[in-house]
Motif scaffolding. Sequence first.
Motif, short mmCIF file in Angstrom:
data_model
loop_
_atom_site.label_atom_id
_atom_site.label_comp_id
_atom_site.label_asym_id
_atom_site.label_seq_id
_atom_site.Cartn_x
_atom_site.Cartn_y
_atom_site.Cartn_z
N THR A 72 0.83 -1.20 0.00
CA THR A 72 0.00 0.00 0.00
C THR A 72 0.87 1.25 0.00
OG1 THR A 72 -1.75 -1.19 1.20
CG2 THR A 72 -1.84 1.23 1.23
N GLU A 75 1.71 2.11 -3.41
CA GLU A 75 0.57 2.71 -4.10
C GLU A 75 0.40 4.17 -3.69
OE1 GLU A 75 -2.69 0.27 -3.02
OE2 GLU A 75 -1.99 -1.49 -4.11
N ARG A 105 -5.98 4.89 1.11
CA ARG A 105 -5.50 3.67 0.46
C ARG A 105 -5.60 2.48 1.41
NH1 ARG A 105 -4.60 2.78 -5.04
NH2 ARG A 105 -3.96 4.72 -6.00
#
Length: 208
Positions: A72, A75, A105
């Motif tokens: 994550t 990302e 996220r």
Amino acid sequence: MTDRSAARSAPSATPDHGGHDAPDEPTRLVALVQRVAAQDRQAFADLYDATNTRVFGLVKRVLRDPGYAEETLQEVYLQVWQNAPNYRADMGSVISWILTIGHRRAVDRVRSEQASTRRGVEYSVSTATIETDQVVDSVVTREDRRAVIECLGTLTDTQRESIELSYYGGLSYPQVAERLNAALPTVKSRIRDGLRRLRNCLESSDEG
């Protein structure tokens, strides 16, 4: 899905222990974001070093899984790279902006995993065990240890460790998850993907 071309343009995000606040840190971060907006890779690296520790800490607290948290985090910084031109000072400080992205996220990832878990409730462990046995049976009939070792080497460390604990160690999926301190859906995904990769590798070896 993320933009792979942008991901290749931006430096890889892996959590480290960088990031120390300085009196002019907010001003410096704004300047870095402005340079990132112009696709300045060094500015991106500096921004990452200055903020990743706090962002990773937040994401990990939400997800409670280091593997998911690292994915994550990547990302988050890919989104930072892509959206830097949209940052405005009236949106708040740079660190608050990035932390907000990180929190969103992480929450999205939690919701996704929860939905996946609900969909997989009726997916029996016995089915996965059958899949494991099929792969291992093909390995045994080959009697080619070198090919097996080479194919195991194509797996990620987490995939290989999960498969070894599940099959060779005789542990159930929940036991593997507990041993690795990972979420059960994560372990299932690692084993499933690892078995698929292992099978494809062995089939390629046969064709060769």
